[in-house]
Design an enzyme around this catalytic site. Structure first.
Site, PDB file in Angstrom:
ATOM      1  N   CYS A 119       0.667  -1.227   0.039  1.00 44.14           N
ATOM      2  CA  CYS A 119      -0.010   0.080  -0.180  1.00 44.14           C
ATOM      3  C   CYS A 119       1.088   1.250   0.021  1.00 44.14           C
ATOM      4  O   CYS A 119       2.242   1.056   0.144  1.00 44.14           O
ATOM      5  CB  CYS A 119      -0.783   0.068   1.096  1.00 44.14           C
ATOM      6  SG  CYS A 119      -2.322   1.010   1.002  1.00 44.14           S
ATOM      7  N   LYS A 194     -12.340  -4.997   2.171  1.00 40.58           N
ATOM      8  CA  LYS A 194     -11.713  -3.995   3.325  1.00 40.58           C
ATOM      9  C   LYS A 194     -12.544  -2.896   3.514  1.00 40.58           C
ATOM     10  O   LYS A 194     -12.664  -2.187   2.604  1.00 40.58           O
ATOM     11  CB  LYS A 194     -10.104  -3.443   2.915  1.00 40.58           C
ATOM     12  CG  LYS A 194      -9.687  -2.459   3.937  1.00 40.58           C
ATOM     13  CD  LYS A 194      -8.311  -2.309   3.449  1.00 40.58           C
ATOM     14  CE  LYS A 194      -7.721  -1.255   4.517  1.00 40.58           C
ATOM     15  NZ  LYS A 194      -6.443  -0.638   4.036  1.00 40.58           N
ATOM     16  N   ARG A 204      -2.980   3.620  12.315  1.00 36.96           N
ATOM     17  CA  ARG A 204      -2.724   4.770  11.671  1.00 36.96           C
ATOM     18  C   ARG A 204      -1.863   5.714  12.591  1.00 36.96           C
ATOM     19  O   ARG A 204      -0.747   6.548  12.036  1.00 36.96           O
ATOM     20  CB  ARG A 204      -3.852   5.609  11.284  1.00 36.96           C
ATOM     21  CG  ARG A 204      -4.555   4.878  10.302  1.00 36.96           C
ATOM     22  CD  ARG A 204      -5.719   5.729   9.570  1.00 36.96           C
ATOM     23  NE  ARG A 204      -6.467   4.711   8.698  1.00 36.96           N
ATOM     24  CZ  ARG A 204      -7.806   5.129   8.367  1.00 36.96           C
ATOM     25  NH1 ARG A 204      -8.231   6.309   8.495  1.00 36.96           N
ATOM     26  NH2 ARG A 204      -8.424   4.491   7.454  1.00 36.96           N
ATOM     27  N   LYS A 247     -11.721  -7.536   6.411  1.00 37.37           N
ATOM     28  CA  LYS A 247     -10.977  -6.673   7.273  1.00 37.37           C
ATOM     29  C   LYS A 247     -12.194  -5.425   7.576  1.00 37.37           C
ATOM     30  O   LYS A 247     -12.585  -4.926   6.611  1.00 37.37           O
ATOM     31  CB  LYS A 247      -9.732  -6.307   6.810  1.00 37.37           C
ATOM     32  CG  LYS A 247      -8.981  -5.372   7.532  1.00 37.37           C
ATOM     33  CD  LYS A 247      -7.895  -4.773   6.737  1.00 37.37           C
ATOM     34  CE  LYS A 247      -7.377  -3.667   7.668  1.00 37.37           C
ATOM     35  NZ  LYS A 247      -6.392  -2.829   7.076  1.00 37.37           N
ATOM     36  N   TYR A 312      -2.605  -9.035  16.077  1.00 33.68           N
ATOM     37  CA  TYR A 312      -1.756  -8.614  17.098  1.00 33.68           C
ATOM     38  C   TYR A 312      -1.253  -9.538  18.306  1.00 33.68           C
ATOM     39  O   TYR A 312      -0.362  -9.439  18.940  1.00 33.68           O
ATOM     40  CB  TYR A 312      -1.866  -7.134  17.504  1.00 33.68           C
ATOM     41  CG  TYR A 312      -2.068  -6.285  16.241  1.00 33.68           C
ATOM     42  CD1 TYR A 312      -0.738  -5.658  15.391  1.00 33.68           C
ATOM     43  CD2 TYR A 312      -3.294  -5.708  15.593  1.00 33.68           C
ATOM     44  CE1 TYR A 312      -0.927  -5.049  14.495  1.00 33.68           C
ATOM     45  CE2 TYR A 312      -3.327  -5.179  14.446  1.00 33.68           C
ATOM     46  CZ  TYR A 312      -2.000  -4.578  13.928  1.00 33.68           C
ATOM     47  OH  TYR A 312      -2.335  -3.641  12.877  1.00 33.68           O
TER      48      TYR A 312
HETATM   49  C1  PBG Z   1      -2.838   0.177   4.753  1.00 31.68           C
HETATM   50  C2  PBG Z   1      -3.532  -0.418   6.052  1.00 31.68           C
HETATM   51  C3  PBG Z   1      -4.139  -0.197   7.177  1.00 31.68           C
HETATM   52  C4  PBG Z   1      -4.301  -1.260   7.905  1.00 31.68           C
HETATM   53  C5  PBG Z   1      -3.742  -2.294   7.354  1.00 31.68           C
HETATM   54  N1  PBG Z   1      -3.165  -1.889   5.967  1.00 31.68           N
HETATM   55  C6  PBG Z   1      -4.711   1.175   7.286  1.00 31.68           C
HETATM   56  C7  PBG Z   1      -5.556   1.882   6.715  1.00 31.68           C
HETATM   57  O1  PBG Z   1      -6.410   1.531   5.747  1.00 31.68           O
HETATM   58  O2  PBG Z   1      -6.069   2.932   7.005  1.00 31.68           O
HETATM   59  C8  PBG Z   1      -5.005  -1.405   9.047  1.00 31.68           C
HETATM   60  C9  PBG Z   1      -4.775  -2.298  10.021  1.00 31.68           C
HETATM   61  C10 PBG Z   1      -5.091  -2.225  11.477  1.00 31.68           C
HETATM   62  O3  PBG Z   1      -5.757  -1.510  11.781  1.00 31.68           O
HETATM   63  O4  PBG Z   1      -4.403  -2.993  12.552  1.00 31.68           O
HETATM   64  N2  PBG Z   1      -3.958   0.662   3.879  1.00 31.68           N
END
Ligand code: PBG
Length: 327
Positions: A119, A194, A204, A247, A312
């Site tokens: 990403c 997602k 974040r 997710k 986690y």
């Molecule tokens: C990157 C990404 C994110 C997460 C995983 N990959 C953040 C988002 O989309 O803002 C979130 C993972 C988590 O909250 O544990 N795009």
């Protein structure tokens, strides 16, 4: 009473309860998300994710050793680069932080399974998951960059790439780019469904990837939608994904259930940062038993139909599974 069925008989002792369990779980199904940060000598606690750390590539193997000892055989890497720009170019730098971390891990633990998050939000100065045109993320231009990132992770030795951007057509583009570069055997786990979720808050902070303006609703899914998850999953399967993902996990068990029944690919679920943080905080406040709630939630995600859990809590869960608390 004269009863034909006494369901309690199957609950009458630990042995029969274990014998008749409908859901089986194993540490083999766990993936541990890990943050790697550019620099040297860094092992730094993440304030928003108690118990989680950021590692520089030279020290990441200390954490891999802990994973191996706990029975976790796979990590998913997220990178924190030292410089960001509007095109996220540090993401495909052959000497970028994730690329360095992959080489460090594979150099010492060649059989340890390395997945990478693909990403741009950690690498762009505006924090969005792609190339901006005005205030919108340009889909097709972004897809071309994502393919470059995936190839550079593969070149560094990643076993699997996991695009989390939610652009259209990225799976086909990444598959084609990997194949053209001789990486036919590198797998793609797609963040297929997602959602634009408030549960990503602690991540974040951890990854420094909050968008500088606006939100991610123009590319991540609307939490009101169910059929759309199916559409995304079927598209990603058709485009060549090896594994699909839903997710977040806990608020989306219905989506895990339906998508896992609709596709023939293995299904992953990502129990995200906000889910972890909630359990931690409630446990710390003495409101719940953190360990038991952790076990029960993980179990419910597998019961819903997930084959793989990204969490986690991977190390603690692996231990709980080995101790027979869940299993
Ligand atoms: C990157 C990404 C994110 C997460 C995983 N990959 C953040 C988002 O989309 O803002 C979130 C993972 C988590 O909250 O544990 N795009």
């Amino acid at each position: 009473m004269n009863l034909q069925q006494r369901p309690r008989r199957l609950r009458s002792c630990d042995t029969i309860r274990r014998m008749t369990r409908e859901t089986r779980v194993s540490p083999d199904s766990l993936i541990y998300p890990l943050f790697v940060m550019e620099g040297t000598g860094i092992v730094e606690p993440i304030p928003s994710l108690e118990g989680q750390f950021r590692y520089s590539p030279d020290r990441v193997c200390e954490e891999i050793e802990t994973c191996v000892r706990a029975g976790v055989r796979s990590v998913m890497l997220f990178g924190l680069p030292s410089r960001k720009d509007c095109r996220g170019s540090a993401a495909y730098d052959p000497d970028g932080v994730v690329q360095q971390a992959i080489r460090a891990i594979k150099g010492k633990y060649p059989d340890f399974y390395v997945v990478t998050d693909v990403c741009m939000c950690e690498y762009t100065d505006h924090g969005h998951c792609g190339i901006l045109r005005g205030r919108e993320v340009d889909n097709d231009e972004t897809v071309a960059v994502l393919a470059k990132i995936a190839v550079s992770h593969a070149q560094a030795g990643a076993d699997m790439v996991a695009p989390s951007d939610m652009m259209d057509g990225r799976i086909a583009a990444i598959r084609a780019a990997l194949d053209e570069n001789g990486f036919q055997n590198v797998l793609i786990m797609s963040y297929s469904a997602k959602y634009a979720s408030a549960f990503y808050g602690p991540f974040r902070d951890a990854a420094g990837s909050a968008p500088a303006f606006g939100d991610r609703k123009g590319y991540q899914m609307d939490p009101h939608n169910r059929k759309e998850a199916m559409k995304e999953c079927l598209l990603d399967a058709a485009e060549g994904a090896d594994i699909l993902m839903v997710k977040p996990a806990l608020s989306y068990l219905d989506i895990i259930r339906e998508t896992s029944q609709a596709v023939t690919l293995p299904m992953a679920a990502y129990s995200v940062s906000g889910e972890y943080a909630m359990i931690k905080a409630a446990g710390k406040a003495g409101l719940i038993d953190e360990h038991r709630v952790m076990c029960e939630i993980a179990l419910s995600i597998f019961r819903a139909g997930a084959n793989i859990l990204i969490t986690y809590y991977a190390k603690e869960l692996a231990q709980a599974m080995r101790d027979g608390e869940i299993g």
